[in-house]
Design a protein around this motif. Sequence first.
Motif, PDB file in Angstrom:
ATOM      1  N   ARG A 182       6.439 -40.462  35.837  1.00  0.00           N
ATOM      2  CA  ARG A 182       7.706 -40.142  35.160  1.00  0.00           C
ATOM      3  C   ARG A 182       7.509 -39.038  34.141  1.00  0.00           C
ATOM      4  O   ARG A 182       6.500 -38.969  33.460  1.00  0.00           O
ATOM      5  CB  ARG A 182       8.274 -41.387  34.496  1.00  0.00           C
ATOM      6  N   HIS A 183       8.534 -38.183  34.030  1.00  0.00           N
ATOM      7  CA  HIS A 183       8.486 -37.049  33.116  1.00  0.00           C
ATOM      8  C   HIS A 183       9.059 -37.457  31.758  1.00  0.00           C
ATOM      9  O   HIS A 183      10.200 -37.924  31.671  1.00  0.00           O
ATOM     10  CB  HIS A 183       9.262 -35.870  33.704  1.00  0.00           C
ATOM     11  N   GLY A 204      17.816 -43.058  31.820  1.00  0.00           N
ATOM     12  CA  GLY A 204      16.621 -42.756  31.058  1.00  0.00           C
ATOM     13  C   GLY A 204      16.532 -43.465  29.727  1.00  0.00           C
ATOM     14  O   GLY A 204      17.294 -44.393  29.428  1.00  0.00           O
ATOM     15  N   ALA A 223       2.216 -41.234  32.815  1.00  0.00           N
ATOM     16  CA  ALA A 223       3.339 -40.310  32.613  1.00  0.00           C
ATOM     17  C   ALA A 223       2.896 -38.853  32.712  1.00  0.00           C
ATOM     18  O   ALA A 223       1.719 -38.522  32.532  1.00  0.00           O
ATOM     19  CB  ALA A 223       3.971 -40.554  31.243  1.00  0.00           C
ATOM     20  N   ASP A 229      13.406 -34.004  36.496  1.00  0.00           N
ATOM     21  CA  ASP A 229      13.610 -35.459  36.532  1.00  0.00           C
ATOM     22  C   ASP A 229      13.258 -36.145  35.207  1.00  0.00           C
ATOM     23  O   ASP A 229      12.518 -37.129  35.184  1.00  0.00           O
ATOM     24  CB  ASP A 229      12.796 -36.090  37.669  1.00  0.00           C
ATOM     25  N   TRP A 247      12.909 -38.528  32.418  1.00  0.00           N
ATOM     26  CA  TRP A 247      13.139 -39.967  32.343  1.00  0.00           C
ATOM     27  C   TRP A 247      13.184 -40.464  30.899  1.00  0.00           C
ATOM     28  O   TRP A 247      13.919 -41.383  30.587  1.00  0.00           O
ATOM     29  CB  TRP A 247      12.076 -40.743  33.123  1.00  0.00           C
ATOM     30  N   THR A 268      19.998 -39.968  35.947  1.00  0.00           N
ATOM     31  CA  THR A 268      18.858 -40.781  35.536  1.00  0.00           C
ATOM     32  C   THR A 268      19.265 -41.792  34.470  1.00  0.00           C
ATOM     33  O   THR A 268      19.904 -41.444  33.486  1.00  0.00           O
ATOM     34  CB  THR A 268      17.738 -39.883  34.953  1.00  0.00           C
ATOM     35  N   PHE A 308       5.559 -46.023  33.714  1.00  0.00           N
ATOM     36  CA  PHE A 308       5.605 -44.597  33.409  1.00  0.00           C
ATOM     37  C   PHE A 308       4.947 -43.744  34.498  1.00  0.00           C
ATOM     38  O   PHE A 308       4.957 -42.532  34.392  1.00  0.00           O
ATOM     39  CB  PHE A 308       4.925 -44.312  32.069  1.00  0.00           C
TER      40      PHE A 308
END
Length: 188
Positions: free
Chosen positions: A8-9, A131, A32, A78, A80, A129, A5
């Motif tokens: 990561r958004h 995700g 994150a 971005d 995720w 992405t 994480f």
Amino acid sequence: MTANFAGRHVVVTGGTGALGTAVVARLLDEGAVCHVPNSHAAAPAGFGFEGHERVRLMHNIYLADPAVVDEFYRAVPDLWASIHIAGGFAAAPLDKTESASFAEMMETNVRTAFLCCRAALRAMLASGTAGRMVNVSARPGLDPRRGAGMVAYATSKAAVAAMTVALAEEGKAQGILVNAIAPSTLDT
């Protein structure tokens, strides 16, 4: 957690509640950046991450409004992962359940999850992405016999479970993984 994480958004709806705060804490521990929509004008007491450098707390975000949800997700860079904890609970025998209470469960649990899933999927597809999404169903939604005395709630959580399975089938071709958790009791 096994995923990486770091940086990561991740969106966490319901992130200012008891369960959501625990999820945000764990994601922050894993590195994150957490985007937390809050339906109120200020963070509730007990949400200890308002000034955290990796928490983006947005106020007055009504998750049942499609335009508001779409705008919120467009502002997340971005994206995720999107974890949909926001929801509600109501228990009453069916003969005591008003139509408005049934509608509230459908809006609070199903409509918000639908709108957030849709906005997250659009964001992930637009950015390419691969995700992740997680919805919160409940045991009565998976086993309706457990829903006696809470028909409106069980029905709404069954809809969340069905939506999750259908979206998982849609998303896997694009590398977007979708799952749900189904707790029996949340003591928050």
